[in-house]
Design an enzyme around this catalytic site. Structure first.
Site, PDB file in Angstrom:
ATOM      1  NE  ARG A 133       6.055   3.421  -3.605  1.00 39.07           N
ATOM      2  CZ  ARG A 133       5.964   4.657  -4.083  1.00 39.07           C
ATOM      3  NH1 ARG A 133       6.732   5.045  -5.083  1.00 39.07           N
ATOM      4  NH2 ARG A 133       5.115   5.517  -3.550  1.00 39.07           N
TER       5      ARG A 133
ATOM      6  CB  THR B 200       4.255  -1.797  -1.994  1.00 41.63           C
ATOM      7  OG1 THR B 200       4.019  -0.623  -2.796  1.00 41.63           O
ATOM      8  CG2 THR B 200       5.651  -1.712  -1.392  1.00 41.63           C
ATOM      9  CB  CYS B 201      -0.744  -2.563  -2.859  1.00 46.20           C
ATOM     10  SG  CYS B 201      -0.695  -1.255  -1.625  1.00 46.20           S
TER      11      CYS B 201
ATOM     12  CB  ALA C 160      -5.869  -8.177   6.367  1.00 46.69           C
TER      13      ALA C 160
ATOM     14  N   PRO D 167       2.974   4.822   7.610  1.00 43.80           N
ATOM     15  CG  PRO D 167       2.333   3.701   9.570  1.00 43.80           C
ATOM     16  CD  PRO D 167       1.803   4.598   8.473  1.00 43.80           C
TER      17      PRO D 167
END
Length: 441
Positions: A52, A49-50, A195, A116
C-alpha cells in the site's frame, strides 16, 4: 474539518502501479513536504509498504480540490498519468476514513490478516510525519487511538495466532511446489525485515543451506550468521545463481536485480527447476524471466492465492475484531463531532464573558462606593449565573453534535451567534479545536 484516508493498495491497484508509487526513504521527506504544502490540508501522514501507498489526513471541506492536488503530486512523482491513477484511487472521509485507518493498524486490511509487520510500519510512518511537522493534534489523537485499537484486538481475539506474513506465504509456496525442502539451497537477496522473516521460516523447515546477499555486505553477514548461513557479495550473485534452488528477492532497489539473461545463463548448468519469488515493490526480477523453461517466477500479487488458503481459521476471529472496530469508530466519531462544535461553544462563552465585563464596568461606575471584596462577590455571582445559564444548552448542543444526523440544531446554534463572530474563518476552527484537544491530552 474532514478526516480522510486515500491512496492505493493491493485491493485497488496492481503491483505495476504500486511499484511506481512506492516511496523510498530518500524521497519520503520531499513527498511529505509537497503534500503538506497543499493549502486545503491541515495534517498529513503517508504510509508506504509493499502492499500500500496511503495518505491519512485532516483537511477543510474542499475535498475535491484535496483529491485533485494529491493526484497531481503523486502523478509527478510516479510518472503515472492522473487519469490512470484515478482508476485505482480509493478515497474515504470521516467515519469510513477512521474505520479504514483502524483496520489498517489492526492488520484487518492486510493481505495476510493478523500479520504483525503493519503495526511497526504504521508507527514508523507516524514518527516520520511528526519529524516533518506534518501532523498535529487531531491525527495524533487518531493514530494513538488506532494503535490502542490494534492492541485491544490482538489481546482480546486470536487474530494474530499463527498469523502468516508475506514472507511466510512465499515459503509456503516454495514448499507446495517442491514438497520437502531439506535438500534445497536457498538464496535470499536482501537483508531487511521481510528477508529476515523468510530466512527464519526457511530455517525452521531445515533447508540444506541459506545464502544471503545484500548491497551492504556486513548486513548480509549479520543475517546469514543468525541462521548458520553464508553471505555472498552482491556483485557475485550471478556466479552463484546455478547453485540456488530457491531465490527470494526482497530489496528496495528501483531497477531489476535479476535479469532474463542472467537467469538464462544460470539454468544452462541446472537439471532441476529454479523457483524465484520476488516480494519486492518495485519488482526486482524482470517479468520476462518467467518465459524461461524450468523457471517459476512469482511476484507479491501471486502470493494472494497462498495467503487466501490460510485465512479460513482467522475468519471467526476477524469477525470479532470487526465488532471491536465498529465500536471504537463510533466512539471516535462522537468525540470528533462533539469537538467540531467546541469553537462555537467557546465563542458563545467569549461573547457572554464580554457582556459580563461590560455590565460590571457599567455597574461599578454607577456604584463607586463598592469595596474590592464586594466587587469580587458580584463578579463571582455573575460568572456563576452565566455558567448555569449556558450549561444546559452547551450540553444539549454537544450531545446533538455527537449524534450523526443532528447537524440542523448545531447549524441553528451557530447562526444565532455568527453575526458576532465569523466561525468560518480559515484556520480559526482548527486552532481552537487543537487547543481543546491539547487540554484533553
Amino acid at each position: 474539518m474532514v478526516i480522510f484516508s486515500t491512496g492505493f493498495n493491493y485491493k485497488t491497484a496492481p503491483v505495476e502501479i504500486r511499484e511506481k508509487l512506492a516511496i523510498t526513504e530518500n524521497n519520503y521527506g520531499l513527498i511529505l513536504e509537497k503534500l503538506n504544502s497543499i493549502e486545503d490540508i491541515y495534517e498529513i501522514c503517508v504510509i508506504s509498504t509493499c502492499n500500500r501507498v496511503e495518505l491519512y489526513g485532516v483537511s477543510n471541506d474542499n475535498i475535491e480540490k484535496v483529491k485533485e492536488e494529491i493526484l497531481r503530486i503523486l502523478s509527478q512523482y510516479s510518472t503515472v498519468p492522473v487519469n490512470t491513477l484515478k482508476d485505482y484511487l480509493f478515497f474515504y472521509t470521516n467515519k469510513e476514513a477512521i474505520r479504514h485507518i483502524f483496520r489498517v493498524s489492526s492488520s484487518l486490511d492486510s493481505m495476510v490478516i493478523g500479520e504483525p509487520q503493519i503495526v511497526c510500519q504504521f508507527k514508523d510512518s507516524f514518527t516520520k510525519a511528526k519529524e516533518y511537522k506534518a501532523v498535529r493534534h487531531i491525527l495524533t489523537r487518531l493514530f494513538d487511538k488506532a494503535l490502542n485499537v490494534s492492541k485491544k484486538i490482538r489481546t482480546s481475539t486470536g487474530i494474530s495466532r499463527r498469523a502468516v506474513s508475506i514472507s511466510y506465504a512465499a515459503v509456503l509456496l516454495a514448499k507446495k511446489i517442491f514438497g520437502d525442502l531439506k535438500d534445497k539451497n536457498v538464496l535470499i537477496i536482501g537483508a531487511g525485515e521481510m528477508a529476515e522473516l523468510a530466512a527464519k521460516h526457511l530455517h525452521s523447515l531445515n533447508v540444506k543451506h541459506i545464502f544471503v546477499s545484500n548491497r551492504t555486505f556486513e548486513k548480509a553477514v549479520e543475517l546469514a550468521d543468525k541462521f548458520s548461513g553464508s553471505a555472498i557479495r552482491f556483485e557475485k550473485i550471478q556466479e552463484f545463481l546455478p547453485e540456488a534452488d530457491i531465490i527470494i528477492v526482497s530489496t528496495g532497489a528501483k531497477e531489476p536485480i535479476l535479469k532474463k539473461e542472467d537467469v538464462k545463463r544460470a539454468i544452462k548448468s541446472r537439471k532441476d527447476p529454479l523457483f524465484i519469488i520476488d516480494i519486492s515493490v518495485p519488482r526486482n526480477v524482470e517479468e520476462s524471466v518467467n518465459e524461461l523453461e524450468g523457471v517459476y517466477l512469482y511476484n507479491i500479487d501471486d502470493l494472494k492465492q497462498v495467503v487466501n488458503s490460510n485465512l479460513e481459521e482467522r475468519k471467526i476471529e476477524a469477525q470479532r475484531a470487526e465488532f471491536i472496530i465498529d465500536e471504537e469508530v463510533e466512539k471516535f466519531v462522537k468525540w470528533l463531532n462533539a469537538l467540531k462544535v467546541s469553537p462555537i461553544i467557546s465563542s458563545v462563552r467569549d461573547y457572554a464573558d464580554k457582556l459580563r465585563q461590560q455590565q460590571l464596568e457599567k455597574l461599578f461606575k454607577q456604584m463607586p462606593y463598592l469595596n474590592e471584596k464586594e466587587r469580587e462577590t458580584i463578579d463571582l455571582a455573575m460568572r456563576s449565573l452565566i455558567n448555569k445559564l449556558l450549561h444546559r444548552p452547551t450540553m444539549y448542543i454537544k450531545d446533538k453534535a455527537a449524534k450523526e444526523g443532528n447537524t440542523e440544531v448545531v447549524k441553528i446554534f451557530e447562526d444565532m451567534f455568527s453575526s458576532k463572530w465569523d466561525f468560518r474563518k480559515k484556520g480559526k476552527n482548527l486552532e481552537e479545536i487543537e487547543d481543546i484537544v491539547r487540554e484533553e491530552q
